[in-house]
Design a protein around this motif. Structure first.
Motif, PDB file in Angstrom:
ATOM      1  N   THR A   1       0.847  -1.195   0.000  1.00  0.00           N
ATOM      2  CA  THR A   1       0.000   0.000   0.000  1.00  0.00           C
ATOM      3  C   THR A   1       0.880   1.241   0.000  1.00  0.00           C
ATOM      4  N   GLY A   2       0.272   2.364  -0.303  1.00  0.00           N
ATOM      5  CA  GLY A   2       0.918   3.657  -0.150  1.00  0.00           C
ATOM      6  C   GLY A   2       2.200   3.803  -0.942  1.00  0.00           C
ATOM      7  N   VAL A   3       3.255   4.216  -0.248  1.00  0.00           N
ATOM      8  CA  VAL A   3       4.537   4.515  -0.881  1.00  0.00           C
ATOM      9  C   VAL A   3       5.134   3.273  -1.536  1.00  0.00           C
ATOM     10  N   GLU A   4       5.127   2.162  -0.844  1.00  0.00           N
ATOM     11  CA  GLU A   4       5.703   0.930  -1.396  1.00  0.00           C
ATOM     12  C   GLU A   4       4.990   0.512  -2.675  1.00  0.00           C
ATOM     13  N   LEU A   5       3.682   0.604  -2.686  1.00  0.00           N
ATOM     14  CA  LEU A   5       2.915   0.229  -3.874  1.00  0.00           C
ATOM     15  C   LEU A   5       3.237   1.153  -5.043  1.00  0.00           C
ATOM     16  N   GLU A   6       3.331   2.452  -4.796  1.00  0.00           N
ATOM     17  CA  GLU A   6       3.621   3.414  -5.864  1.00  0.00           C
ATOM     18  C   GLU A   6       5.007   3.167  -6.459  1.00  0.00           C
ATOM     19  N   VAL A   7       5.981   2.908  -5.607  1.00  0.00           N
ATOM     20  CA  VAL A   7       7.346   2.643  -6.084  1.00  0.00           C
ATOM     21  C   VAL A   7       7.381   1.403  -6.963  1.00  0.00           C
ATOM     22  N   HIS A   8       6.719   0.348  -6.529  1.00  0.00           N
ATOM     23  CA  HIS A   8       6.745  -0.900  -7.297  1.00  0.00           C
ATOM     24  C   HIS A   8       5.936  -0.791  -8.595  1.00  0.00           C
ATOM     25  N   LEU A   9       4.847  -0.044  -8.582  1.00  0.00           N
ATOM     26  CA  LEU A   9       4.058   0.114  -9.796  1.00  0.00           C
ATOM     27  C   LEU A   9       4.856   0.823 -10.889  1.00  0.00           C
TER      28      LEU A   9
ATOM     29  N   SER B   1      18.509   2.641 -12.096  1.00  0.00           N
ATOM     30  CA  SER B   1      18.475   3.848 -11.273  1.00  0.00           C
ATOM     31  C   SER B   1      17.250   3.886 -10.366  1.00  0.00           C
ATOM     32  N   TRP B   2      16.102   3.417 -10.874  1.00  0.00           N
ATOM     33  CA  TRP B   2      14.901   3.458 -10.049  1.00  0.00           C
ATOM     34  C   TRP B   2      14.938   2.410  -8.937  1.00  0.00           C
ATOM     35  N   LEU B   3      15.575   1.282  -9.188  1.00  0.00           N
ATOM     36  CA  LEU B   3      15.708   0.271  -8.134  1.00  0.00           C
ATOM     37  C   LEU B   3      16.593   0.794  -7.004  1.00  0.00           C
ATOM     38  N   ILE B   4      17.645   1.525  -7.359  1.00  0.00           N
ATOM     39  CA  ILE B   4      18.478   2.146  -6.332  1.00  0.00           C
ATOM     40  C   ILE B   4      17.682   3.196  -5.570  1.00  0.00           C
ATOM     41  N   GLN B   5      16.921   4.005  -6.293  1.00  0.00           N
ATOM     42  CA  GLN B   5      16.078   5.017  -5.646  1.00  0.00           C
ATOM     43  C   GLN B   5      15.061   4.374  -4.718  1.00  0.00           C
ATOM     44  N   ALA B   6      14.504   3.241  -5.126  1.00  0.00           N
ATOM     45  CA  ALA B   6      13.531   2.537  -4.292  1.00  0.00           C
ATOM     46  C   ALA B   6      14.154   2.109  -2.972  1.00  0.00           C
ATOM     47  N   GLY B   7      15.425   1.681  -3.002  1.00  0.00           N
ATOM     48  CA  GLY B   7      16.094   1.300  -1.767  1.00  0.00           C
ATOM     49  C   GLY B   7      16.189   2.456  -0.788  1.00  0.00           C
ATOM     50  N   PHE B   8      16.482   3.658  -1.304  1.00  0.00           N
ATOM     51  CA  PHE B   8      16.569   4.830  -0.429  1.00  0.00           C
ATOM     52  C   PHE B   8      15.188   5.270   0.058  1.00  0.00           C
ATOM     53  N   ILE B   9      14.182   5.180  -0.810  1.00  0.00           N
ATOM     54  CA  ILE B   9      12.836   5.609  -0.397  1.00  0.00           C
ATOM     55  C   ILE B   9      12.267   4.693   0.674  1.00  0.00           C
ATOM     56  N   LEU B  10      12.414   3.398   0.494  1.00  0.00           N
ATOM     57  CA  LEU B  10      11.756   2.441   1.372  1.00  0.00           C
ATOM     58  C   LEU B  10      12.546   2.139   2.643  1.00  0.00           C
ATOM     59  N   TYR B  11      13.889   2.216   2.582  1.00  0.00           N
ATOM     60  CA  TYR B  11      14.683   1.734   3.711  1.00  0.00           C
ATOM     61  C   TYR B  11      15.643   2.774   4.293  1.00  0.00           C
TER      62      TYR B  11
ATOM     63  N   GLY C   1      15.955  10.902   7.004  1.00  0.00           N
ATOM     64  CA  GLY C   1      16.032  10.134   8.234  1.00  0.00           C
ATOM     65  C   GLY C   1      14.682   9.757   8.789  1.00  0.00           C
ATOM     66  N   TYR C   2      13.606  10.250   8.174  1.00  0.00           N
ATOM     67  CA  TYR C   2      12.243   9.934   8.610  1.00  0.00           C
ATOM     68  C   TYR C   2      11.550   9.133   7.495  1.00  0.00           C
ATOM     69  N   PRO C   3      10.801   8.094   7.855  1.00  0.00           N
ATOM     70  CA  PRO C   3      10.147   7.277   6.831  1.00  0.00           C
ATOM     71  C   PRO C   3       9.080   8.055   6.075  1.00  0.00           C
ATOM     72  N   TRP C   4       8.879   7.666   4.823  1.00  0.00           N
ATOM     73  CA  TRP C   4       7.823   8.267   4.010  1.00  0.00           C
ATOM     74  C   TRP C   4       6.462   7.834   4.570  1.00  0.00           C
ATOM     75  N   GLN C   5       5.473   8.724   4.487  1.00  0.00           N
ATOM     76  CA  GLN C   5       4.155   8.472   5.056  1.00  0.00           C
ATOM     77  C   GLN C   5       3.186   7.994   3.972  1.00  0.00           C
ATOM     78  N   ASP C   6       2.567   6.838   4.217  1.00  0.00           N
ATOM     79  CA  ASP C   6       1.635   6.280   3.241  1.00  0.00           C
ATOM     80  C   ASP C   6       0.374   7.131   3.095  1.00  0.00           C
ATOM     81  N   ASP C   7      -0.011   7.837   4.152  1.00  0.00           N
ATOM     82  CA  ASP C   7      -1.240   8.617   4.109  1.00  0.00           C
ATOM     83  C   ASP C   7      -1.009  10.081   3.732  1.00  0.00           C
ATOM     84  N   ASP C   8       0.218  10.421   3.351  1.00  0.00           N
ATOM     85  CA  ASP C   8       0.542  11.789   2.943  1.00  0.00           C
ATOM     86  C   ASP C   8       0.544  11.856   1.423  1.00  0.00           C
ATOM     87  N   ILE C   9      -0.414  12.577   0.838  1.00  0.00           N
ATOM     88  CA  ILE C   9      -0.534  12.651  -0.609  1.00  0.00           C
ATOM     89  C   ILE C   9       0.684  13.331  -1.234  1.00  0.00           C
TER      90      ILE C   9
END
Length: 301
Positions: free
Chosen positions: A151-159, A197-207, A212-220
């Motif tokens: 859901t949220g950020v993880e789903l958008e990155v993978h899509l 490049s996007w797979l590397i970016q996904a690693g930084f976004i998700l982990y 230093g603060y996680p991305w929020q799934d409920d923040d549009i």
């Protein structure tokens, strides 16, 4: 693969592969006239000459795939088991098994490249291309199933990653019928760069987010900026591809004018413009540069 390293290492491999492919495509375009006219004698035989016949691309796929397989197995604390011993039994670690399947596909694809180029009496390019296309069909199915429950950020990155894989699958499929199309080769190279490049970016976004603060799934705003970052990757990779072509063209025209004399012997199977596009290549003269000839348009009869 469900961690930072598991995203960055495959991303670096795909990015490196895309950069290498960009150089190959650029060189093929620069030497297009010479490549279609194999008038020079074959390269000298010897121990050093044998090194040029090795499928380094296939070996790299085997080594990287094997490393990722070992890493994926070691990441599971209790061991990568298929089913538990409860009644009724249930499948265990579904995402890890999907990751393992992806890495096995990469390793098998490298084995096919090495077998075709170095073990068969004659190189079969259609076999290499066919296995690569089949691998991406399987990869797409695994990725579509992989996002179940996200859901949220993880789903958008993978899509967005799935979108790149889908487009690359279409391009590779089209290349089976038009392997000499320069435009398809450029699009393929660009999409490999995008995957890496996007797979590397996904690693930084998700982990490891930069803030230093996680991305929020409920923040549009976070969801919207993921798409914005993806568009920036599109522009940067397009400029990178254009830059590699420009630098290669400038270098070969200004500093290596005599290299055009040696380029012709790198594509012995384009001497004739008649017959099927794919041919079995003689084992005695193939090299990694043989693949450049597939990127060139067929000359008029």
């Amino acid at each position: 693969m469900g961690n930072f390293i598991g995203h960055v290492y495959p991303g670096l491999f795909l990015l490196s592969y895309g950069l290498y492919q960009a150089i190959v495509v650029s060189k093929a375009v620069i030497f297009s006239d010479s490549l279609r006219n194999p008038s020079c004698p074959p390269r000298n035989k010897g121990r050093c000459a044998k090194l040029w016949e090795i499928s380094y691309r296939g070996l790299l796929k085997i080594v990287m795939g094997s490393i990722l397989i070992a890493y994926e197995i070691n990441c599971v604390k209790d061991g990568l088991i298929l089913m538990n011993r409860e009644m009724p039994p249930r499948f265990m670690h579904p995402k890890e098994w999907q990751h393992l399947t992806m890495f096995i596909l990469l390793t098998l694809n490298g084995c096919v490249d090495v077998t075709s180029k170095n073990l068969l009496p004659q190189r079969c390019v259609i076999l290499e291309k066919g296995i690569l296309v089949l691998s991406f069909y399987v990869l797409l199915m695994l990725l579509v199933s992989h996002v179940q429950g996200s859901t949220g950020v993880e789903l958008e990155v993978h899509l967005l990653f799935i979108l790149v894989v889908f487009l690359l699958m279409l391009v590779l499929t089209a290349e089976l019928w038009a392997p000499s199309a320069f435009l398809l080769s450029m699009i393929e190279t660009f999409l490999f760069l995008m995957m890496g490049s996007w797979l590397i970016q996904a690693g930084f976004i998700l982990y490891r987010p930069v803030t230093g603060y996680p991305w929020q799934d409920d923040d549009i705003s976070d969801i919207m900026f993921i798409t914005t970052f993806f568009c920036w990757h599109v522009m940067i990779n397009a400029l990178c591809l254009l830059g590699i072509y420009g630098i290669s063209s400038f270098w070969h025209r200004c500093y290596s004018p005599s290299s055009k004399m040696t380029g012709s012997k790198e594509a012995p199977y384009h001497a004739s413009t008649e017959g099927p596009v794919y041919k079995l290549l003689p084992k005695t003269e193939h090299s990694e540069n043989d693949e450049q000839a597939l990127l060139l348009p067929e000359s008029s009869p």
